[in-house]
Motif scaffolding. Structure first.
Motif, PDB file in Angstrom:
ATOM      1  N   SER A   1       0.839  -1.191   0.000  1.00 33.36           N
ATOM      2  CA  SER A   1       0.000   0.000   0.000  1.00 33.36           C
ATOM      3  C   SER A   1       0.885   1.257   0.000  1.00 33.36           C
ATOM      4  O   SER A   1       1.839   1.338   0.768  1.00 33.36           O
ATOM      5  CB  SER A   1      -0.878  -0.031   1.247  1.00 33.36           C
TER       6      SER A   1
ATOM      7  N   ALA B   1       7.438  14.818  -8.878  1.00 31.41           N
ATOM      8  CA  ALA B   1       6.887  15.829  -7.982  1.00 31.41           C
ATOM      9  C   ALA B   1       7.940  16.899  -7.671  1.00 31.41           C
ATOM     10  O   ALA B   1       7.678  17.815  -6.901  1.00 31.41           O
ATOM     11  CB  ALA B   1       6.416  15.150  -6.703  1.00 31.41           C
TER      12      ALA B   1
ATOM     13  N   GLU C   1      -3.388  -3.294   0.558  1.00 30.49           N
ATOM     14  CA  GLU C   1      -3.708  -4.086   1.757  1.00 30.49           C
ATOM     15  C   GLU C   1      -4.221  -5.476   1.384  1.00 30.49           C
ATOM     16  O   GLU C   1      -3.988  -6.440   2.098  1.00 30.49           O
ATOM     17  CB  GLU C   1      -4.791  -3.393   2.596  1.00 30.49           C
TER      18      GLU C   1
ATOM     19  N   ASN D   1      10.773   3.148  -6.588  1.00 35.30           N
ATOM     20  CA  ASN D   1       9.874   4.174  -7.096  1.00 35.30           C
ATOM     21  C   ASN D   1      10.097   5.514  -6.381  1.00 35.30           C
ATOM     22  O   ASN D   1      10.768   5.564  -5.358  1.00 35.30           O
ATOM     23  CB  ASN D   1       8.438   3.672  -6.882  1.00 35.30           C
TER      24      ASN D   1
ATOM     25  N   GLN E   1      -6.448   9.351  -4.920  1.00 33.82           N
ATOM     26  CA  GLN E   1      -6.716   8.730  -3.612  1.00 33.82           C
ATOM     27  C   GLN E   1      -6.219   7.294  -3.563  1.00 33.82           C
ATOM     28  O   GLN E   1      -6.114   6.635  -4.596  1.00 33.82           O
ATOM     29  CB  GLN E   1      -8.215   8.730  -3.384  1.00 33.82           C
TER      30      GLN E   1
HETATM   31  N1  LIG Z   1       7.472  11.828  -5.517  1.00 30.17           N
HETATM   32  C1  LIG Z   1       6.659  10.867  -5.952  1.00 30.17           C
HETATM   33  N2  LIG Z   1       5.672  10.438  -5.155  1.00 30.17           N
HETATM   34  C2  LIG Z   1       4.856   9.455  -5.621  1.00 30.17           C
HETATM   35  C3  LIG Z   1       5.014   8.876  -6.911  1.00 30.17           C
HETATM   36  N3  LIG Z   1       4.065   7.922  -7.060  1.00 30.17           N
HETATM   37  C4  LIG Z   1       3.348   7.913  -5.919  1.00 30.17           C
HETATM   38  N4  LIG Z   1       3.807   8.844  -5.044  1.00 30.17           N
HETATM   39  C5  LIG Z   1       3.354   9.105  -3.660  1.00 30.17           C
HETATM   40  O1  LIG Z   1       2.919   7.883  -3.107  1.00 30.17           O
HETATM   41  C6  LIG Z   1       1.570   7.962  -2.660  1.00 30.17           C
HETATM   42  C7  LIG Z   1       0.874   6.662  -2.893  1.00 30.17           C
HETATM   43  O2  LIG Z   1       0.768   6.428  -4.282  1.00 30.17           O
HETATM   44  P1  LIG Z   1      -0.404   5.511  -4.867  1.00 30.17           P
HETATM   45  O3  LIG Z   1      -0.213   5.444  -6.324  1.00 30.17           O
HETATM   46  O4  LIG Z   1      -1.725   5.941  -4.349  1.00 30.17           O
HETATM   47  O5  LIG Z   1       0.007   4.135  -4.172  1.00 30.17           O
HETATM   48  P2  LIG Z   1      -0.765   2.726  -4.261  1.00 30.17           P
HETATM   49  O6  LIG Z   1       0.287   1.693  -4.355  1.00 30.17           O
HETATM   50  O7  LIG Z   1      -1.765   2.786  -5.342  1.00 30.17           O
HETATM   51  O8  LIG Z   1      -1.448   2.645  -2.832  1.00 30.17           O
HETATM   52  P3  LIG Z   1      -2.802   1.843  -2.408  1.00 30.17           P
HETATM   53  O9  LIG Z   1      -3.881   2.222  -3.366  1.00 30.17           O
HETATM   54  O10 LIG Z   1      -3.063   2.322  -1.021  1.00 30.17           O
HETATM   55  O11 LIG Z   1      -2.446   0.389  -2.446  1.00 30.17           O
HETATM   56  C8  LIG Z   1       0.986   9.136  -3.471  1.00 30.17           C
HETATM   57  O12 LIG Z   1      -0.109   9.693  -2.797  1.00 30.17           O
HETATM   58  C9  LIG Z   1       2.192  10.067  -3.532  1.00 30.17           C
HETATM   59  O13 LIG Z   1       2.319  10.769  -2.326  1.00 30.17           O
HETATM   60  C10 LIG Z   1       6.085   9.360  -7.737  1.00 30.17           C
HETATM   61  O14 LIG Z   1       6.324   8.903  -8.856  1.00 30.17           O
HETATM   62  N5  LIG Z   1       6.866  10.355  -7.193  1.00 30.17           N
END
Ligand SMILES: Nc1nc2c(ncn2[C@@H]2O[C@H](COP(=O)(O)OP(=O)(O)OP(=O)(O)O)[C@@H](O)[C@H]2O)c(=O)[nH]1
Ligand SMILES: [Mg+2]
Length: 463
Positions: free
Chosen positions: A33, A381, A142, A336, A102
């Motif tokens: 997550s 970012a 999760e 990442n 989100q």
């Molecule tokens: N700086 C930076 N931050 C990132 C990047 N990708 C994701 N993030 C950060 O990581 C957080 C989570 O990214 P998500 O893509 O929502 O992660 P996920 O794996 O889909 O998470 P879940 O849906 O909870 O399983 C984002 O809200 C950003 O704060 C990136 O390429 N660069």
């Protein structure tokens, strides 16, 4: 023969032909997550459908060679799950001020079609253009963490979860549950109200740990993100030490039955329906977040990632095997969010990730799987900024921290190049900053090495 049966056969034949010509890829985007799965899928769609030019994706050969015609979203195969909300994700990234999409609450999917000019082979002889279909699924991280439950019985699972709750960083959040569990009589006859009450306390504990104390294996995952299981009795269980003797009508037996039902009715179908048929895989790892959280959590997350990899099928897929059950034959490990450190540290991140997964990578390379490791950022970012101080050039980053109002030029610490033992961990830890997304003025997104990732994952299918 009914039409639907005939259609099914036709569909199957068409799918078989597509697979034979290698024009279909199911890409597994895997990660805990918050590792960036949703941002990665959004960026992949954006870069392919809106930004596929040789300046933006120079290392993606099909684009560099001018053979990419267009990529577009097409109707998905699975009609019973929602479509990945690409537009919605882009809108949040492009709004003022920009926001990250989100966290994912349920499973969703997306099918892309890439139209291109084949260079050689059977396809080039038959047609001037060809299509590569790409299937992607997104899901809450999760839920992925439930997969290891499949290999455990209730006693083993309880022992593991209780150990996790008792770890010093989490005890404060778990104390109410642990106190109540202490006075819980596992051998008493089933008392539904008591089981419900205690499972609610357990769920609150998991939520508190997720927010404040982090753990990679918060199970069951549906207690955190219930999806369609909101309020279902199946979720009313919690870990409990095994009594000496287990009475069949006892509370313990009831908990055990619910644990098994959860595995069979929730985790297994999720695994079977969505996790058994991948051709390619990208594993996203947020090393910077793990470094920030300290040695114990770093080790836990590393272990969780290695454990997860057991649940995917790997191996060079020969033609026959690919027709019936494709195996993952290319696996990309990605450190990442590399935009959170200067470019001079990207190599360090890739080396650290390599060190973390090397024994698994070795084993899979032996089985014929092609593996690569790289640092990348799906959605940048920050911008790089070189600051010169006392004649020394420093590779800083510039952006708007998520938790502050002002923009900042920051010199991040150097990540280690290998996994550190607790003794080797620096006393002041690692301070990396999370930034808000930074699209270009025209709303397009920047990336780091998305083109390298695409070439590795898809390049051979587009020759
Ligand atoms: N700086 C930076 N931050 C990132 C990047 N990708 C994701 N993030 C950060 O990581 C957080 C989570 O990214 P998500 O893509 O929502 O992660 P996920 O794996 O889909 O998470 P879940 O849906 O909870 O399983 C984002 O809200 C950003 O704060 C990136 O390429 N660069
Ligand atoms: Mg997500």
């Amino acid at each position: 023969m009914s039409y639907s049966r005939l259609d099914k056969i036709k569909d199957k034949a068409k799918n078989t032909l597509q697979r034979t010509l290698d024009s279909h890829v199911t890409l597994a985007v895997t990660g805990l997550s918050g590792s960036g799965k949703t941002a990665f899928i959004t960026a992949l769609v954006h870069q392919l459908s809106e930004q596929a030019n040789d300046k933006n994706l120079p290392f993606f050969r099909v684009v560099r060679e001018g053979r990419h015609i267009a990529t577009t979203q097409i109707p998905q195969k699975a009609l019973n799950i929602p479509t990945f909300a690409y537009r919605q994700a882009m809108e949040s990234l492009q709004q003022q001020p920009p926001q990250w999409p989100q966290s994912t609450k349920r499973i969703n999917t997306l099918r892309l079609a890439m139209r291109y000019r084949p260079q050689r082979g059977l396809r080039a002889q038959f047609s001037d253009t060809a299509t590569l279909t790409i299937d992607l699924i997104d899901y809450p991280g999760e839920w992925l963490m439930d997969l290891p439950m499949l290999n455990m019985d209730f006693a083993t699972w309880s022992e593991r979860q209780l150990r996790m709750l008792n770890a010093s960083v989490r005890q404060a959040h778990a104390s109410e549950f642990l106190d109540k569990l202490h006075s819980f009589d596992a051998n008493a006859p089933t008392n539904e109200a008591q089981l419900k009450a205690l499972s609610n306390v357990y769920a609150q504990t998991l939520h508190a740990i997720k927010t404040h104390a982090h753990a990679a294996n918060l199970q069951p995952g549906r207690m955190l993100i219930p999806g369609e299981l909101e309020g279902a009795p199946l979720l009313a269980f919690f870990p409990c030490a095994s009594p000496q003797q287990i009475n069949e009508s006892s509370q313990y037996a009831q908990l055990e039955a619910r644990f098994e039902a959860y595995k069979n009715q929730v985790v297994k179908p999720f695994y079977k329906d969505y996790f058994c048929r991948f051709d390619r895989q990208v594993v996203l790892v947020d090393l910077l977040q793990a470094l920030k959280l300290g040695p114990d959590i770093f080790a836990e997350q590393a272990e969780a990632i290695r454990e997860l990899l057991q649940f995917f099928e790997y191996g060079k897929s020969n033609l026959l095997r690919r027709l019936f059950s494709p195996n993952i034959d290319k696996l990309l490990f990605v450190a990442n969010k590399a935009d959170q450190v200067g470019v001079n540290y990207h190599q360090d991140l890739a080396l650290l990730l390599h060190d973390l997964v090397k024994s698994k990578a070795n084993e899979l390379t032996f089985a014929g799987v092609e593996i690569d490791t790289m640092a990348m950022a799906a959605v940048c970012a920050t911008e790089n900024k070189t600051v010169t101080e006392k004649g020394r050039a420093m590779h800083c980053i510039y952006g708007k921290p998520l938790s502050e109002d002002n923009w900042l030029t920051y010199l991040p610490p150097q990540p280690p190049r290998h996994v550190l033992s607790t003794q080797q961990w620096p006393a002041h830890g690692f301070d990396f900053i999370d930034f808000a997304p930074m699209p270009n003025d025209n709303g397009t997104l920047r990336h780091m090495r998305m083109d390298h990732a695409l070439e590795f994952l898809l390049g051979d299918k587009l020759r």
